[in-house]
Design a protein around this motif. Sequence first.
Motif, PDB file in Angstrom:
ATOM      1  N   ASN A 130      42.559  63.526  52.222  1.00 42.76           N
ATOM      2  CA  ASN A 130      43.563  63.625  53.287  1.00 42.76           C
ATOM      3  C   ASN A 130      43.092  64.361  54.539  1.00 42.76           C
ATOM      4  N   GLY A 131      41.878  64.858  54.557  1.00 43.88           N
ATOM      5  CA  GLY A 131      41.374  65.547  55.736  1.00 43.88           C
ATOM      6  C   GLY A 131      42.056  66.864  56.018  1.00 43.88           C
ATOM      7  N   VAL A 132      42.666  67.447  54.993  1.00 42.70           N
ATOM      8  CA  VAL A 132      43.406  68.702  55.153  1.00 42.70           C
ATOM      9  C   VAL A 132      42.697  69.831  54.416  1.00 42.70           C
ATOM     10  N   GLY A 133      42.613  70.990  55.064  1.00 45.03           N
ATOM     11  CA  GLY A 133      42.082  72.186  54.420  1.00 45.03           C
ATOM     12  C   GLY A 133      43.204  73.193  54.246  1.00 45.03           C
ATOM     13  N   LEU A 142      48.992  80.856  49.541  1.00 52.02           N
ATOM     14  CA  LEU A 142      48.861  79.870  50.604  1.00 52.02           C
ATOM     15  C   LEU A 142      49.521  80.379  51.868  1.00 52.02           C
ATOM     16  N   VAL A 143      48.782  80.406  52.954  1.00 51.25           N
ATOM     17  CA  VAL A 143      49.282  80.884  54.239  1.00 51.25           C
ATOM     18  C   VAL A 143      49.558  79.719  55.182  1.00 51.25           C
ATOM     19  N   ALA A 144      48.654  78.758  55.199  1.00 52.77           N
ATOM     20  CA  ALA A 144      48.776  77.629  56.125  1.00 52.77           C
ATOM     21  C   ALA A 144      47.868  76.506  55.659  1.00 52.77           C
ATOM     22  N   GLU A 145      47.955  75.379  56.357  1.00 51.18           N
ATOM     23  CA  GLU A 145      47.050  74.272  56.102  1.00 51.18           C
ATOM     24  C   GLU A 145      46.514  73.763  57.435  1.00 51.18           C
ATOM     25  N   VAL A 146      45.288  73.256  57.380  1.00 53.04           N
ATOM     26  CA  VAL A 146      44.615  72.782  58.585  1.00 53.04           C
ATOM     27  C   VAL A 146      44.478  71.267  58.519  1.00 53.04           C
ATOM     28  N   ASP A 147      45.054  70.604  59.492  1.00 50.09           N
ATOM     29  CA  ASP A 147      44.889  69.152  59.603  1.00 50.09           C
ATOM     30  C   ASP A 147      43.683  68.926  60.506  1.00 50.09           C
ATOM     31  N   TYR A 148      42.542  68.628  59.900  1.00 48.14           N
ATOM     32  CA  TYR A 148      41.304  68.488  60.665  1.00 48.14           C
ATOM     33  C   TYR A 148      41.329  67.244  61.559  1.00 48.14           C
ATOM     34  N   GLY A 149      42.075  66.246  61.172  1.00 42.66           N
ATOM     35  CA  GLY A 149      42.151  65.029  61.976  1.00 42.66           C
ATOM     36  C   GLY A 149      42.900  65.238  63.282  1.00 42.66           C
ATOM     37  N   ARG A 150      43.968  66.043  63.234  1.00 43.88           N
ATOM     38  CA  ARG A 150      44.788  66.301  64.421  1.00 43.88           C
ATOM     39  C   ARG A 150      44.439  67.627  65.076  1.00 43.88           C
ATOM     40  N   ALA A 151      43.525  68.385  64.474  1.00 46.78           N
ATOM     41  CA  ALA A 151      43.174  69.722  64.976  1.00 46.78           C
ATOM     42  C   ALA A 151      44.429  70.572  65.087  1.00 46.78           C
ATOM     43  N   VAL A 161      52.051  75.360  63.694  1.00 50.06           N
ATOM     44  CA  VAL A 161      51.832  76.708  64.218  1.00 50.06           C
ATOM     45  C   VAL A 161      50.996  76.648  65.486  1.00 50.06           C
ATOM     46  N   ALA A 162      49.967  75.797  65.479  1.00 46.88           N
ATOM     47  CA  ALA A 162      49.073  75.696  66.629  1.00 46.88           C
ATOM     48  C   ALA A 162      48.378  74.349  66.634  1.00 46.88           C
ATOM     49  N   GLU A 163      48.028  73.910  67.828  1.00 46.21           N
ATOM     50  CA  GLU A 163      47.212  72.719  68.010  1.00 46.21           C
ATOM     51  C   GLU A 163      46.085  73.066  68.967  1.00 46.21           C
ATOM     52  N   LEU A 164      44.902  72.545  68.712  1.00 44.59           N
ATOM     53  CA  LEU A 164      43.748  72.827  69.564  1.00 44.59           C
ATOM     54  C   LEU A 164      43.289  71.558  70.248  1.00 44.59           C
ATOM     55  N   ARG A 165      43.055  71.669  71.544  1.00 44.44           N
ATOM     56  CA  ARG A 165      42.567  70.553  72.325  1.00 44.44           C
ATOM     57  C   ARG A 165      41.046  70.585  72.417  1.00 44.44           C
ATOM     58  N   LYS A 166      40.477  69.463  72.820  1.00 43.83           N
ATOM     59  CA  LYS A 166      39.024  69.350  72.894  1.00 43.83           C
ATOM     60  C   LYS A 166      38.415  70.377  73.845  1.00 43.83           C
ATOM     61  N   ASP A 167      39.144  70.712  74.904  1.00 46.33           N
ATOM     62  CA  ASP A 167      38.632  71.667  75.879  1.00 46.33           C
ATOM     63  C   ASP A 167      38.882  73.116  75.488  1.00 46.33           C
ATOM     64  N   GLY A 168      39.428  73.330  74.271  1.00 47.27           N
ATOM     65  CA  GLY A 168      39.661  74.678  73.781  1.00 47.27           C
ATOM     66  C   GLY A 168      41.054  75.212  74.019  1.00 47.27           C
ATOM     67  N   GLU A 169      41.902  74.460  74.717  1.00 47.38           N
ATOM     68  CA  GLU A 169      43.271  74.930  74.946  1.00 47.38           C
ATOM     69  C   GLU A 169      44.004  75.034  73.613  1.00 47.38           C
ATOM     70  N   VAL A 170      44.773  76.112  73.456  1.00 48.31           N
ATOM     71  CA  VAL A 170      45.539  76.334  72.234  1.00 48.31           C
ATOM     72  C   VAL A 170      47.018  76.234  72.559  1.00 48.31           C
ATOM     73  N   LEU A 171      47.707  75.339  71.860  1.00 49.97           N
ATOM     74  CA  LEU A 171      49.143  75.162  72.044  1.00 49.97           C
ATOM     75  C   LEU A 171      49.868  75.720  70.828  1.00 49.97           C
ATOM     76  N   GLY A 172      50.957  76.412  71.087  1.00 49.37           N
ATOM     77  CA  GLY A 172      51.741  76.990  70.001  1.00 49.37           C
ATOM     78  C   GLY A 172      52.939  76.145  69.664  1.00 49.37           C
ATOM     79  N   GLY A 187      33.839  71.194  65.776  1.00 48.40           N
ATOM     80  CA  GLY A 187      33.047  71.671  64.648  1.00 48.40           C
ATOM     81  C   GLY A 187      33.337  73.118  64.287  1.00 48.40           C
ATOM     82  N   MET A 188      34.050  73.827  65.166  1.00 50.60           N
ATOM     83  CA  MET A 188      34.409  75.234  64.931  1.00 50.60           C
ATOM     84  C   MET A 188      35.851  75.385  64.440  1.00 50.60           C
ATOM     85  N   LEU A 189      36.491  74.279  64.111  1.00 46.52           N
ATOM     86  CA  LEU A 189      37.910  74.317  63.758  1.00 46.52           C
ATOM     87  C   LEU A 189      38.190  75.208  62.552  1.00 46.52           C
ATOM     88  N   GLN A 190      37.310  75.207  61.579  1.00 46.02           N
ATOM     89  CA  GLN A 190      37.501  76.037  60.385  1.00 46.02           C
ATOM     90  C   GLN A 190      37.530  77.523  60.757  1.00 46.02           C
TER      91      GLN A 190
END
Length: 207
Positions: A130-133, A142-151, A161-172, A187-190
């Motif tokens: 599922n591409g989820v960590g 369990l604190v949270a889960e990371v959807d690597y496909g959607r960042a 909780v948060a979304e990350l854009r390609k340019d590094g912008e963080v949306l809450g 590649g630094m999403l983890q």
Amino acid sequence: PAEQLRPMTTRDVDAEAVSALGSSRHQKRRQSRKSFARAVLHPRSPCEIAARAGVGVDSKTALHDLVGSGSGAVQFRVVDADGRVRAQLAADGSLTSASGSLLAYIERDGTVGSAALEYLGEVTPPGAANGVGYVTDGEDALVAEVDYGRAALRSAQGSTVAELRKDGEVLGHRGSHCGRLEGFSYGMLQQAAAYIALIDPDFVQGK
């Protein structure tokens, strides 16, 4: 003649033995977690790196070569919505504040330790199906889960909780601008998820 039945006998179970068995199982699960002892074995400052390398002839040249190798290079810098630096993550896993004090360690395998090398939790890589960590804390909760496909980073209850854009912008929450991770790549999403979920959750809450 019918076979003669042998009387059944019972023995009292030693309570201490049962307790020891449960403790052993618990210890086995705890020991299966990644240790953070590795961090203390690796030099973190240029002086320590030079000392471990056995510098003996020209220490300045050796220091330049060693630091230039990238061990202390910045992976990403955390900047809040007002443009203030909150922290930065070095390539060697050390996380420091804007003033330069050590905050924590975030290793490449997703394990996180405090400045005192206490285990704080981990972020697992994406699952094949599922591409989820998953993000767990120091108690394996369990604190949270990371959807690597959607960042995207979601809470244990499933809210974003948060979304990350390609340019590094963080949306809450609801797309609010929280800041950015300068130098970020997918590649630094983890490591980014480890920072947000385990070290600085206030960052995506506007605090």
